[in-house]
Design a protein around this motif. Structure first.
Motif, PDB file in Angstrom:
ATOM      1  N   UNK A  32       8.002  -1.964  10.577  1.00  0.00           N
ATOM      2  CA  UNK A  32       7.508  -2.886  11.164  1.00  0.00           C
ATOM      3  C   UNK A  32       5.996  -2.691  11.552  1.00  0.00           C
ATOM      4  N   UNK A  33       5.737  -1.538  11.812  1.00  0.00           N
ATOM      5  CA  UNK A  33       4.189  -1.179  12.035  1.00  0.00           C
ATOM      6  C   UNK A  33       3.465  -1.661  10.679  1.00  0.00           C
ATOM      7  N   UNK A  34       4.085  -1.145   9.425  1.00  0.00           N
ATOM      8  CA  UNK A  34       3.275  -1.655   8.235  1.00  0.00           C
ATOM      9  C   UNK A  34       2.964  -3.103   7.995  1.00  0.00           C
ATOM     10  N   UNK A  35       4.030  -3.742   8.591  1.00  0.00           N
ATOM     11  CA  UNK A  35       4.097  -5.193   8.327  1.00  0.00           C
ATOM     12  C   UNK A  35       2.931  -5.797   9.364  1.00  0.00           C
ATOM     13  N   UNK A  36       3.112  -5.355  10.744  1.00  0.00           N
ATOM     14  CA  UNK A  36       2.126  -5.716  11.596  1.00  0.00           C
ATOM     15  C   UNK A  36       0.660  -5.342  11.198  1.00  0.00           C
ATOM     16  N   UNK A  37       0.455  -4.197  10.599  1.00  0.00           N
ATOM     17  CA  UNK A  37      -0.872  -3.630  10.062  1.00  0.00           C
ATOM     18  C   UNK A  37      -1.538  -4.856   9.181  1.00  0.00           C
ATOM     19  N   UNK A  38      -0.425  -5.168   8.258  1.00  0.00           N
ATOM     20  CA  UNK A  38      -0.762  -6.139   7.112  1.00  0.00           C
ATOM     21  C   UNK A  38      -1.144  -7.542   7.948  1.00  0.00           C
ATOM     22  N   UNK A  39      -0.447  -7.710   9.072  1.00  0.00           N
ATOM     23  CA  UNK A  39      -0.688  -8.978   9.743  1.00  0.00           C
ATOM     24  C   UNK A  39      -2.080  -9.027  10.328  1.00  0.00           C
TER      25      UNK A  39
END
Lengths: 79, 200
Positions: free
Chosen positions: B47-54
């Motif tokens: 989730x953190x990496x998805x949000x980082x990309x977002x």
């Protein structure tokens, strides 16, 4: 006379380097004569340092995805 | 050629002119801080990496469309965005998820360490995890000010303005956050002194 509440808030600003040079002088003097305040300062500084050292890294894949997206957008802007 | 010692503003200026390398330097400079802001809240690597990309997709789009406001610091702006996205995600899920990482075994492979023994890394991992869990137990106003000050690098005055409280309230919350964390550290007796303060 500065209240304990204000003094402790000033110590928080001091720990996070938000005080002025003049305020630093006053706080340093206060720390020399007030053991309770000194203890509070040490505990805050210690805890801050613990948090500072807690850092995480995203994966290389995550970074590559972001860089690729940026390149894609650049190409769209250029065309 | 982009030098690493350029300021964020200079890197952004180069990036606006189409220099991708400038963006890469900026990203690598701030990736840990921004990722830590997110990870400390969501506690899930995926989730953190998805949000980082977002977050960075938004950043790129804003900069590329000429909507970036150059007033203020880049890291504060980016970290605030990361913080808000992570909080939104948390509120949507209404719970803190179980830690989920790539291989199930190497639970803390997202931590950054250098020149350490396996045992050093293991103990530091445990220490950092323990501290991160302690941060999660803080009341939200305290956790919020702590994360904003540490990861978004916002001053107490800026935090006060962003959260709609006085600077004294903001400082008071931080004071209690640090006191509470310190008590938890003493209570759990984790190996902070030995491992976090050893000189390299």
């Amino acid at each position: 006379m500065t209240s304990t509440f204000t003094q402790k808030n000033n110590i928080i600003r001091f720990v996070y380097a938000e005080t002025t040079v003049a305020e630093n002088e006053i706080l340093m003097q206060a720390l020399l004569i007030d053991d309770e305040l000194y203890d509070f300062y040490m505990k805050c500084a210690f805890t801050k340092e613990s948090i500072d050292k807690m850092e995480f890294e995203p994966s290389n894949k995550c970074i590559t995805n972001i860089l690729n997206y940026s390149k894609k957008v650049s190409l769209q802007v250029a065309s | 050629m982009i030098k690493n010692n350029l300021s964020d503003a200079e890197l952004l200026s180069h990036y606006k002119q189409g220099n991708e390398k400038a963006f890469e330097v900026l990203l690598r400079r701030h990736k840990s801080k921004i990722y830590s802001t997110i990870f400390t809240i969501v506690k899930d690597q995926y989730v953190a990496e998805d949000l980082m990309q977002d977050v960075f997709i938004k950043i790129i789009d804003i900069i590329r469309s000429g909507r970036y406001n150059e007033e203020g610091k880049f890291i504060q702006w980016a970290s605030r965005m990361a913080h808000n996205l992570a909080i939104d995600n948390f509120r949507r899920n209404k719970r803190y998820p179980t830690i989920v990482l790539e291989d199930g075994m190497n639970v803390f492979n997202s931590l950054h360490f250098a020149e350490e023994t396996v045992e050093d890394v293991r103990i530091k991992n445990e220490t950092h995890t323990s501290l991160r869990n302690m941060i999660q137990t803080l009341p939200e106003p305290q956790r919020e000010v702590l994360l904003m000050r540490h990861y978004a690098e916002m001053s107490f005055q800026e935090i006060a303005e962003a959260t709609g409280v006085s600077i004294n309230t903001s400082l008071g919350r931080m004071r209690y956050a640090l006191i509470n964390l310190r008590k938890l550290i003493e209570k759990t007796n984790v190996a902070y002194d030995q491992y976090l303060y050893a000189e390299k």
